[in-house]
Scaffold this motif. Structure first.
Motif, PDB file in Angstrom:
ATOM      1  N   LYS A  84      69.202  30.103  -8.166  1.00  0.00           N
ATOM      2  CA  LYS A  84      70.162  30.031  -7.069  1.00  0.00           C
ATOM      3  C   LYS A  84      69.482  30.262  -5.724  1.00  0.00           C
ATOM      4  O   LYS A  84      69.700  29.511  -4.760  1.00  0.00           O
ATOM      5  CB  LYS A  84      71.266  31.068  -7.305  1.00  0.00           C
ATOM      6  CG  LYS A  84      72.438  30.986  -6.344  1.00  0.00           C
ATOM      7  CD  LYS A  84      73.471  32.023  -6.785  1.00  0.00           C
ATOM      8  CE  LYS A  84      74.651  32.068  -5.830  1.00  0.00           C
ATOM      9  NZ  LYS A  84      75.628  33.100  -6.254  1.00  0.00           N
ATOM     10  N   ARG A  88      68.859  27.453  -2.760  1.00  0.00           N
ATOM     11  CA  ARG A  88      69.411  27.743  -1.434  1.00  0.00           C
ATOM     12  C   ARG A  88      68.329  27.709  -0.360  1.00  0.00           C
ATOM     13  O   ARG A  88      68.506  27.105   0.702  1.00  0.00           O
ATOM     14  CB  ARG A  88      70.097  29.107  -1.444  1.00  0.00           C
ATOM     15  CG  ARG A  88      70.917  29.394  -0.194  1.00  0.00           C
ATOM     16  CD  ARG A  88      71.620  30.755  -0.298  1.00  0.00           C
ATOM     17  NE  ARG A  88      72.673  30.866   0.699  1.00  0.00           N
ATOM     18  CZ  ARG A  88      72.469  31.203   1.963  1.00  0.00           C
ATOM     19  NH1 ARG A  88      71.248  31.474   2.394  1.00  0.00           N
ATOM     20  NH2 ARG A  88      73.482  31.285   2.814  1.00  0.00           N
ATOM     21  N   ASP A 217      77.240  27.825  -0.422  1.00  0.00           N
ATOM     22  CA  ASP A 217      77.408  29.039  -1.226  1.00  0.00           C
ATOM     23  C   ASP A 217      78.581  28.913  -2.198  1.00  0.00           C
ATOM     24  O   ASP A 217      78.506  29.417  -3.327  1.00  0.00           O
ATOM     25  CB  ASP A 217      77.604  30.252  -0.313  1.00  0.00           C
ATOM     26  CG  ASP A 217      76.318  30.633   0.417  1.00  0.00           C
ATOM     27  OD1 ASP A 217      75.231  30.290  -0.090  1.00  0.00           O
ATOM     28  OD2 ASP A 217      76.404  31.255   1.482  1.00  0.00           O
ATOM     29  N   LEU A 218      79.647  28.245  -1.782  1.00  0.00           N
ATOM     30  CA  LEU A 218      80.753  28.002  -2.708  1.00  0.00           C
ATOM     31  C   LEU A 218      80.289  27.187  -3.913  1.00  0.00           C
ATOM     32  O   LEU A 218      80.628  27.489  -5.068  1.00  0.00           O
ATOM     33  CB  LEU A 218      81.889  27.258  -2.003  1.00  0.00           C
ATOM     34  CG  LEU A 218      82.840  28.060  -1.120  1.00  0.00           C
ATOM     35  CD1 LEU A 218      83.865  27.123  -0.493  1.00  0.00           C
ATOM     36  CD2 LEU A 218      83.546  29.144  -1.909  1.00  0.00           C
ATOM     37  N   ASP A 221      77.853  29.327  -6.115  1.00  0.00           N
ATOM     38  CA  ASP A 221      78.617  30.340  -6.859  1.00  0.00           C
ATOM     39  C   ASP A 221      79.389  29.694  -8.011  1.00  0.00           C
ATOM     40  O   ASP A 221      79.456  30.241  -9.113  1.00  0.00           O
ATOM     41  CB  ASP A 221      79.588  31.072  -5.924  1.00  0.00           C
ATOM     42  CG  ASP A 221      78.883  31.994  -4.955  1.00  0.00           C
ATOM     43  OD1 ASP A 221      77.684  32.294  -5.174  1.00  0.00           O
ATOM     44  OD2 ASP A 221      79.514  32.405  -3.960  1.00  0.00           O
ATOM     45  N   GLU A 224      77.007  28.743 -10.773  1.00  0.00           N
ATOM     46  CA  GLU A 224      76.582  29.943 -11.498  1.00  0.00           C
ATOM     47  C   GLU A 224      77.641  30.364 -12.505  1.00  0.00           C
ATOM     48  O   GLU A 224      77.343  30.738 -13.652  1.00  0.00           O
ATOM     49  CB  GLU A 224      76.306  31.069 -10.505  1.00  0.00           C
ATOM     50  CG  GLU A 224      75.723  32.329 -11.143  1.00  0.00           C
ATOM     51  CD  GLU A 224      75.346  33.355 -10.098  1.00  0.00           C
ATOM     52  OE1 GLU A 224      74.244  33.904 -10.186  1.00  0.00           O
ATOM     53  OE2 GLU A 224      76.177  33.603  -9.180  1.00  0.00           O
ATOM     54  N   ARG A 225      78.903  30.270 -12.104  1.00  0.00           N
ATOM     55  CA  ARG A 225      79.998  30.624 -13.021  1.00  0.00           C
ATOM     56  C   ARG A 225      80.046  29.662 -14.192  1.00  0.00           C
ATOM     57  O   ARG A 225      80.183  30.069 -15.348  1.00  0.00           O
ATOM     58  CB  ARG A 225      81.324  30.626 -12.263  1.00  0.00           C
ATOM     59  CG  ARG A 225      82.538  30.965 -13.136  1.00  0.00           C
ATOM     60  CD  ARG A 225      83.813  30.931 -12.334  1.00  0.00           C
ATOM     61  NE  ARG A 225      84.061  29.629 -11.730  1.00  0.00           N
ATOM     62  CZ  ARG A 225      84.591  28.594 -12.392  1.00  0.00           C
ATOM     63  NH1 ARG A 225      84.901  28.729 -13.694  1.00  0.00           N
ATOM     64  NH2 ARG A 225      84.788  27.448 -11.797  1.00  0.00           N
TER      65      ARG A 225
END
Length: 230
Positions: A84, A88, A217-218, A221, A224-225
């Motif tokens: 991540k 980024r 970032d949304l 995230d 990642e979920r």
């Protein structure tokens, strides 16, 4: 004296594809890509225009090469970190590159549409980003979805639903502001409330730094979920 010596050394340096591309990028930074021509590049290099065609076949090949020069400015992946953060940091490095070269998003977008496959440097960059996700534990299927949802953000910009064009002619059929507000109250409310940092805008529309990182970032995230449920 030192400047004259530097110019003389450049004139003596053999003409190469790399020198042509570097000069083209510098000229586009100065005056925009619309004003770029083989004649201007040749004048800057101190050669006749025909000399360029031994290294660059045409304007489209020149633009493709310029894209590859810019992609080469993106930082390499950071080692010893999670997927991540690696993604980024690299995407934000791509965005810094675009802020240095404001003409680049439109060229990347137009040449991507015109080509059957991206340029070699873009292909290598995308392959590397896929490799980061795969090494981070993403399945091939989730990587496929990730690449779609990231889209142009992988290269540091986002394509807006409505793009601003400062030189666009006014629409003669546009509604007066008061009628627009009455008919479309929610759009009007949003338009009146939103502000953007013009110094950090890439391309056109509302793609400033805050909005870009907010969306990035949304997405990260959410990926990642999803990765945790795969």
């Amino acid at each position: 004296m030192a400047r004259q010596a530097g110019a003389a050394a450049q004139a003596r340096a053999p003409l190469s594809g790399q020198r042509i591309l570097d000069t083209a990028v510098a000229l586009a930074d100065e005056g925009g890509v619309e004003a770029l021509s083989m004649r201007r590049i040749a004048q800057s290099l101190g050669v006749v225009p025909m000399a360029l065609y031994k290294h660059v076949a045409n304007k489209n090949e020149l633009l493709d090469g310029m894209i590859d020069v810019l992609v080469g400015e993106i930082d390499p992946p950071v080692a010893d970190t999670d997927w991540k953060r690696a993604v980024r940091l690299r995407v934000l490095s791509a965005r810094r590159m675009l802020l240095r070269h404001p003409w680049a998003p439109a060229v990347i977008e137009s040449r991507t549409k015109a080509r059957a496959t991206p340029t070699p440097a873009v292909m290598e960059y995308l392959d590397s980003m896929i490799g980061i996700l795969r090494a981070g534990g993403f399945s091939v299927d989730l990587v496929h979805h990730a690449m779609h949802v990231m889209g142009s953000r992988l290269l540091g910009f986002s394509q807006e639903l409505f793009e601003d064009a400062p030189d666009r002619e006014p629409d003669p059929e546009a509604l007066p502001p008061e009628e627009m507000a009455a008919r479309y109250p929610h759009i009007t409310e949003l338009a009146m409330a939103v502000t953007h940092d013009e110094e950090s805008v890439v391309g056109s529309g509302c793609d400033d730094q805050f909005e870009f990182e907010f969306a990035l970032d949304l997405i990260l995230d959410g990926l990642e979920r999803l990765k945790g449920t795969a």
